[in-house]
Scaffold this motif. Sequence first.
Motif, mmCIF file in Angstrom:
data_model
loop_
_atom_site.group_PDB
_atom_site.id
_atom_site.type_symbol
_atom_site.label_atom_id
_atom_site.label_comp_id
_atom_site.label_asym_id
_atom_site.label_seq_id
_atom_site.Cartn_x
_atom_site.Cartn_y
_atom_site.Cartn_z
ATOM 1 N N PRO A 52 -9.698 -132.741 33.754
ATOM 2 C CA PRO A 52 -10.040 -131.533 33.222
ATOM 3 C C PRO A 52 -9.142 -130.923 32.201
ATOM 4 N N MET A 53 -9.712 -130.270 31.401
ATOM 5 C CA MET A 53 -8.874 -129.480 30.208
ATOM 6 C C MET A 53 -7.455 -128.769 30.797
ATOM 7 N N THR A 54 -7.587 -128.101 31.743
ATOM 8 C CA THR A 54 -6.563 -127.280 32.233
ATOM 9 C C THR A 54 -6.393 -127.308 33.738
ATOM 10 N N SER A 55 -5.290 -126.664 34.159
ATOM 11 C CA SER A 55 -5.149 -126.676 35.693
ATOM 12 C C SER A 55 -4.430 -125.775 36.098
ATOM 13 N N LYS A 56 -4.177 -125.070 37.481
ATOM 14 C CA LYS A 56 -3.642 -124.056 37.744
ATOM 15 C C LYS A 56 -2.871 -124.361 39.249
ATOM 16 N N LEU A 57 -1.699 -124.146 39.354
ATOM 17 C CA LEU A 57 -1.028 -124.521 40.572
ATOM 18 C C LEU A 57 -0.884 -123.009 41.237
ATOM 19 N N VAL A 58 -1.256 -122.869 42.519
ATOM 20 C CA VAL A 58 -0.943 -121.503 43.181
ATOM 21 C C VAL A 58 -0.096 -121.800 44.503
ATOM 22 N N ILE A 59 0.832 -121.525 44.778
ATOM 23 C CA ILE A 59 1.768 -121.376 45.854
ATOM 24 C C ILE A 59 1.591 -120.306 46.866
ATOM 25 N N ASP A 60 1.533 -120.730 47.854
ATOM 26 C CA ASP A 60 1.206 -119.573 49.263
ATOM 27 C C ASP A 60 2.753 -119.400 49.457
ATOM 28 N N ALA A 61 3.208 -118.413 49.271
ATOM 29 C CA ALA A 61 4.549 -117.951 49.455
ATOM 30 C C ALA A 61 4.765 -116.975 50.503
ATOM 31 N N ILE A 77 9.425 -129.909 47.074
ATOM 32 C CA ILE A 77 9.522 -129.628 45.617
ATOM 33 C C ILE A 77 9.132 -130.809 44.975
ATOM 34 N N ASN A 78 9.313 -131.939 45.332
ATOM 35 C CA ASN A 78 8.789 -133.110 44.600
ATOM 36 C C ASN A 78 7.291 -133.224 44.458
ATOM 37 N N THR A 79 6.647 -132.778 45.377
ATOM 38 C CA THR A 79 5.304 -132.922 45.359
ATOM 39 C C THR A 79 4.740 -131.920 44.426
ATOM 40 N N LEU A 80 5.448 -130.474 44.195
ATOM 41 C CA LEU A 80 4.973 -129.636 43.500
ATOM 42 C C LEU A 80 5.164 -130.083 41.924
ATOM 43 N N SER A 81 6.293 -130.929 41.757
ATOM 44 C CA SER A 81 6.633 -131.107 40.485
ATOM 45 C C SER A 81 5.778 -132.392 39.922
ATOM 46 N N GLU A 82 5.284 -133.445 40.762
ATOM 47 C CA GLU A 82 4.389 -134.289 40.535
ATOM 48 C C GLU A 82 2.890 -133.787 40.200
ATOM 49 N N ILE A 83 2.474 -132.728 41.120
ATOM 50 C CA ILE A 83 1.099 -132.295 40.816
ATOM 51 C C ILE A 83 1.189 -131.654 39.599
ATOM 52 N N LYS A 84 2.182 -130.818 39.124
ATOM 53 C CA LYS A 84 2.421 -130.204 37.712
ATOM 54 C C LYS A 84 2.345 -131.243 36.588
ATOM 55 N N THR A 103 7.404 -119.021 35.360
ATOM 56 C CA THR A 103 7.742 -119.881 33.991
ATOM 57 C C THR A 103 8.765 -120.625 34.207
ATOM 58 N N GLY A 104 9.583 -120.744 35.246
ATOM 59 C CA GLY A 104 10.787 -121.482 35.805
ATOM 60 C C GLY A 104 10.578 -122.669 35.844
ATOM 61 N N LEU A 105 11.645 -123.515 36.046
ATOM 62 C CA LEU A 105 11.506 -125.131 36.542
ATOM 63 C C LEU A 105 11.157 -125.171 37.974
ATOM 64 N N ILE A 106 10.451 -126.197 38.380
ATOM 65 C CA ILE A 106 10.091 -126.373 39.849
ATOM 66 C C ILE A 106 11.156 -126.407 40.490
ATOM 67 N N LYS A 107 12.172 -127.282 40.092
ATOM 68 C CA LYS A 107 13.526 -127.153 41.167
ATOM 69 C C LYS A 107 14.183 -125.766 41.548
ATOM 70 N N ASN A 108 13.826 -125.100 40.581
ATOM 71 C CA ASN A 108 14.580 -123.611 40.642
ATOM 72 C C ASN A 108 13.603 -122.548 41.414
ATOM 73 N N ILE A 109 12.490 -123.228 41.976
ATOM 74 C CA ILE A 109 11.525 -122.302 42.432
ATOM 75 C C ILE A 109 11.879 -121.426 43.770
ATOM 76 N N ASN A 230 -3.140 -142.830 41.450
ATOM 77 C CA ASN A 230 -2.486 -143.314 42.453
ATOM 78 C C ASN A 230 -1.527 -142.718 43.279
ATOM 79 N N ASN A 231 -1.369 -143.142 44.459
ATOM 80 C CA ASN A 231 -0.506 -142.007 45.600
ATOM 81 C C ASN A 231 0.668 -141.709 44.823
ATOM 82 N N LYS A 232 1.324 -142.682 44.096
ATOM 83 C CA LYS A 232 2.623 -142.474 43.539
ATOM 84 C C LYS A 232 2.762 -141.095 42.605
ATOM 85 N N SER A 233 1.664 -141.093 41.758
ATOM 86 C CA SER A 233 1.705 -139.905 41.215
ATOM 87 C C SER A 233 1.306 -138.688 41.705
ATOM 88 N N LEU A 234 0.727 -138.698 42.933
ATOM 89 C CA LEU A 234 0.508 -137.452 43.893
ATOM 90 C C LEU A 234 1.730 -137.131 44.674
#
Length: 392
Positions: A52-61, A77-84, A103-109, A230-234
């Motif tokens: 797809p041209m774009t994507s959106k990641l929505v986090i249930d907080a 955190i690693n899952t969110l990073s790989e999906i991003k 707008t921040g880094l995933i690791k600082n979420i 592939n699984n690793k990329s997810l």
Amino acid sequence: MRKKVIVVIVAIVVICVAVKLCNRHDDTPVWENNEVIATFNGISVDEKGEKPMTSKLVIDASGSMKPYFYTDDKRLINTLSEIKNLNAIDKEIYFLGNPKPYTGLIKNILGDVRKQPNLTETSFHEFFKTAANEIDTVSTIIYFVTDGIMSLGNNGDTEKALVEFRGRIESSLKGHADLAGAILRYEGGFKGDYWDKQNRKHTLKNEIQRPYYIIALGKRNAIRWLAEQNNKSLNSPENKLFFNIHDYKSHMSARMNGNKGDFAKLEDIGKNVKLILNDLPSCLQNINTDHASLRYSDGELLKGDTIIIENNSITSLINSAITSDVDTVKIRLSVPNELPQDWLTTWNCDDDSQGPDEVSTFSLGTLVQGMFNALEQEHEELLGIDFTFKMQ
């Protein structure tokens, strides 16, 4: 003399006819060893994905999700990073219920997760409805990060509302012809309070492992593209489930082998018959045949038969005697389109009043069944082929 010539000619004709009758053979093709064979060879199966041209990641907080972020376990955190990273340039990140993008880094979420309001309930159907409407007009995948738990919050026992919740989910996803979906199941650390179906708090003394999920929605080609990753990329999900990505028309298009078609006969009607479907496309090579069936054209079920999948083929051994009042027999091999049972049993829990375990998710079966009903229910068969042959 003339009579003798006539007699000789007649004798020659009789001999020729006799020889022809003696040497006459049946040209009807035969299924050797009673193996009736069909194939997918030459059938085009259109299941190629398109990024797809774009994507959106929505986090249930919500409050029920925050314990996944309070642990030192980095898997979420690693899952969110790989999906991003799947679409790093054109991906937006949001917290559920907050229209302002993160707008921040995933690791600082973690710090921003703590600032999000503790929603008393997660309205999957409302999120699905909004996402499906957006996908109708934009080439995008919307990923939803969640614990998969539906809740009434402070409004009563959620277990009593599960049937209604399933209907709401189904309604929210219906009416979108090209919509497809996926659920990726992961496991990660969980540290903090757990709220059960009656919104009662269970304070955990120790960190445990809990499942969490990425739910993806997009157009069919986009979710097919996701299935190709592939699984690793997810970040190596434990389990994956996809909805509405198959080319069902092609799944029903296998044909009888070679030039025998419907005209070939069994070699020996006194022996068992073996139905073989060769050259399975890649999407069907690992399907579950536990509930596959063989039926006559009138719907009568053949019982006690063996159906196995191996070496890129499905083999059905008919152990019972074939009964038919007509010379030509038609038997349909059918593999039903159904949910894998683990999503409804092993990983599902309908009563978490004693607190959480490390395997199951309260109301997961309701969530998955609602998605299946909306996106898959019109396709009763995952695979279907009619084997036709003559008895003699």
